[in-house]
Structure formats: C-alpha cells, structure tokens
Design an enzyme around this catalytic site. Structure first.
Site, PDB file in Angstrom:
ATOM      1  N   GLU A   1       0.844  -1.189   0.000  1.00  0.00           N
ATOM      2  CA  GLU A   1       0.000   0.000   0.000  1.00  0.00           C
ATOM      3  C   GLU A   1       0.884   1.245   0.000  1.00  0.00           C
ATOM      4  O   GLU A   1       2.072   1.180   0.344  1.00  0.00           O
ATOM      5  CB  GLU A   1      -0.865   0.024   1.275  1.00  0.00           C
TER       6      GLU A   1
ATOM      7  N   ASP B   1      -4.928  -4.173   6.128  1.00  0.00           N
ATOM      8  CA  ASP B   1      -5.383  -4.508   4.773  1.00  0.00           C
ATOM      9  C   ASP B   1      -6.090  -5.874   4.773  1.00  0.00           C
ATOM     10  O   ASP B   1      -7.158  -6.034   4.178  1.00  0.00           O
ATOM     11  CB  ASP B   1      -4.178  -4.517   3.821  1.00  0.00           C
TER      12      ASP B   1
ATOM     13  N   LYS C   1     -10.152  -6.867   3.941  1.00  0.00           N
ATOM     14  CA  LYS C   1     -10.538  -7.911   2.990  1.00  0.00           C
ATOM     15  C   LYS C   1     -11.399  -8.991   3.641  1.00  0.00           C
ATOM     16  O   LYS C   1     -12.376  -9.445   3.038  1.00  0.00           O
ATOM     17  CB  LYS C   1      -9.276  -8.512   2.361  1.00  0.00           C
TER      18      LYS C   1
END
Ligand code: HSE
Length: 400
Positions: A185, A196, A200
């Site tokens: 990122e 992250d 998800k």
C-alpha cells in the site's frame, strides 16, 4: 462503444489502462462493444505518457460527460475516492474499484445508492488481487450456507515472510522489494499491521454472511512481532507462520472475525502459499471446502479483475448485478476469545511450571529460562485465565 474514466493513475490505474490497450480486441469482444479509456484523472501530470492527452485534473469533466458510462476508481482510501464514487453514481455512471478500504467501510451505503440508481458498483479486485473470489461467493456458491472463510489475503506480508524464511532476507529488504514490485500500500503500515487483511476479510464476510462488519471492531494483529526464533520453532514443527484473516458464522446469528499470524502445519495447504500469492478457503454446507489461489497483488493481476468488472458493467447497463449486504447490528460481531484452538506458546519458564499452568503440553524446544510448546484445544479466554497475569514471549493459534 463504452467510454470509461480511470480515477487515479497509480499501480492499479495504470495497469487498467495498459491492460485495456494490450488486450483491446479480446476485451472489446467480451464486452460485445469497443471499450475505450476516455479520461484519466490524476493530481500529477504525466507529459511523457503515451496517454498524455487523456489526462484531466478536474473530476467535473468526467462527472459532466454523459458519454462516460463507467468510472474506474483506483485512487484508494476513503477521501476523494468516496466522494467521486458517490458523485459518479449520482451522475448515472456505474463504478468499478479495487479500493478495499472504501468497500469495507462504506460498501453497504454505496451499494444501496447504486441500487437506487439501478447501476452497478463492482469490486472483485478489492480482495485477492487477480483471484476470482467475490463472484464465486455471491453467485457460484450462493446455494450454500457458508459457515467459514479464511485465507492469506495480503500479498505484501506473505511475500515478506516467504523472503525471510526461504531466502534469508531481512524484513526491511523484503519490504523494500514488495514496494518496488507494486505490492505494498502507499502506506505499508496497513499491510504490516494486518489492516489490509482486516478490510478484505470484512468484505468477504459481508458478502458471505449478509451483514456489514465494521473493520474497526475486528481484532487485528500484523506480522511486526513475528521473530526469527518463532519462525525457526515453526520449522521444527514442520509448519510455517502466515498472516491469516478469518471469519466464522456462529449459531446465534453472529459472526466472529479476526486477523492474526497463525502457525500453519504442513497438512494445511495454505502453508505452501508463498510470495505474493493469496489463498482463500470457503467452507459451505453443500460444497465442503473450496480453495481459491492466485496472485493477490500487483499491477496486472489486479487490473485483470478490475477490467473484468468493467466488461461485466458494460454488459449489464440495464440489469444490476445482485451484490448487496445489510447494515448489521451492534451485537452482530462476537469475540474470538471463546474460540478454541491449539496454540503455540513461548514462555520464560521451565517444563514443570508450564505443565503446572497449562496441563498437558507438547514440548517443541527448550533453552535456558524459556520453553516452546503446543497446548490445546483451548480458548483464548481460558489461556488468559490460566496465565493469571504472567507474560508470554509469543503465542500463535495453530490452524490445522
Ligand atoms: N497491499 C495489498 C497486498 C495490495 O499486498 O495484498 C493488494 O490488495
């Protein structure tokens, strides 16, 4: 012909433009019409780019052009991306994105807006990079009661752990390479700290279980505290340490979700998932276990999923894809504290003391003043009670 506008010319945005050019005929044939990039929006200028004439620096140009039917949002984050997504939909354009943060935080609201305008908001690329996973969950597996999803969902951290274990790289060098390869990122803290992965697993659980999960409420641990000694002990066990996101449906219509490094024994196929690859296991009451494996980050794998959504949106202008989840209630998310598992523990004590505290243990190794062992199945709550304030050097769930 369908005209698209790409917002953000970073790794993914530039990959989308490149892929549409490279596979132009195949993409246009799949979409049953020509797919053309009409605009690229970025705050930076790219005078030497072969697409220099497509760049605009004002979103209004795109918003006010009725010829633009699909907006590809690859800006990332929840600032301008959120505003432009809503404005695009209000202006009658479908939106396709790889922005997991925006989907995880505001996906429910944006999907509702798209539903009201009879448009599509598609985000296959937001989980698993190029791996088809959201469509399989919402379409191919829709006859199942899905009761668990878990997986390696972040390419950067998996790449770092593989490089450290298999190539003897330092953490810093491996992270530098992950950045250079376009996996990380903009702020890699989101990768390293598991944020992250958290976004998800929230999107996967939202879709599979039908209600929104607030990522801020999901217990999340990253890879920053994994030591070389932990990795060496895992090796002694014939196992590996991997960052896993996991979500399970509970009987009482609630969901448990969390992110943490796990010890994966060789018997778990995820232990062999290396480098930038991701792997997701979906457990359903009819299918049993289904696994989805592929490149989880990087320019073209992610662009592959974005452009497939563009094609889908182009083919469904007047037929919304059914992707949706409810708002969810405060008590929908329950604590993983009560979930039982086997555990790997390192503690500053001898075998006798460890047995006194934890009962039956399996010793993996011992050094002066410290022991490594496995214990369980037992819940985290019971472990904490048994520890009674004593500190551990390290502690990982084992995912058999
Ligand atoms: N930083 C992300 C990863 C990019 O490494 O998986 C893909 O979502």
């Amino acid at each position: 012909m369908v005209n698209i506008a790409v917002l953000g010319y970073g790794v993914v945005g530039s990959g989308v433009v490149e892929l549409i050019k490279t596979n132009y005929e195949k993409i246009s044939s799949s979409a049953a019409q020509e797919v053309k990039v009409k605009y690229i929006l970025d705050v930076r200028s790219f005078p030497d780019s072969p697409y220099a004439e497509l760049f605009v620096d004002s979103f209004e140009v795109i918003e006010n052009d009725p010829q633009v039917q699909i907006v590809v949002e690859t800006i990332g984050g929840t600032g301008a991306a959120y505003e432009y997504t809503k404005r695009s939909i209000l202006a009658g354009k479908s939106v396709v994105t790889s922005n997991k943060e925006l989907v995880a935080v505001h996906g429910q609201e944006i999907l509702e807006l798209a539903r009201q305008k009879n448009l599509n908001y598609l985000f296959e690329a937001s989980v698993g990079g190029g791996i088809p996973i959201l469509r399989p969950i919402s379409q191919c597996l829709s006859a199942n009661e899905i009761y668990e999803i878990y997986g390696i969902l972040n390419g950067t951290t998996n790449y770092i752990l593989s490089q450290m274990l298999l190539n003897g790289s330092s953490f810093e060098k491996a992270l530098e390479n992950a950045k250079a390869k376009g996996y990380a990122e903009a702020d890699p803290t989101a990768d390293i700290k598991g944020i992250d992965t958290c976004r998800k697993i929230c999107i996967l659980a939202d879709l599979a279980f039908g209600s929104h999960i607030n990522p801020d409420r999901v217990p999340t641990y990253g890879i920053e505290n994994i030591t070389e000694e932990d990795m060496a002990y895992a090796k002694v066990m014939g196992a590996k340490i991997k960052l896993v996101g996991r979500a399970l449906r509970r009987e009482e219509d609630s969901v448990v979700a969390y992110v943490a490094p796990h010890i994966l024994p060789e018997s778990n196929l995820l232990s062999n998932v290396e480098d930038v690859f991701n792997c997701i296991v979906v457990r359903g009451n009819a299918i049993g276990d289904a696994m989805f494996y592929g490149k989880g980050a990087g320019k073209l794998p992610t662009a592959s999923a974005v452009v497939a959504d563009v094609i889908d949106a182009a083919k469904h202008f007047n037929a919304r894809k059914y992707i949706y989840w409810e708002k969810g209630s405060e008590d929908y998310l329950s604590d993983p504290l009560l979930m039982e598992s086997r555990w790997f523990i390192r503690a500053e004590m001898g075998e006798e003391e460890a047995e006194k505290i934890f009962g039956s243990i399996q010793v993996i190794g011992e050094k002066p003043g410290a022991i490594a062992f496995t214990v369980g199945p037992v819940s985290e709550k019971v472990l904490i009670e048994k520890l009674n304030g004593r500190r551990l050097i390290s502690c990982y769930r084992i995912l058999d």
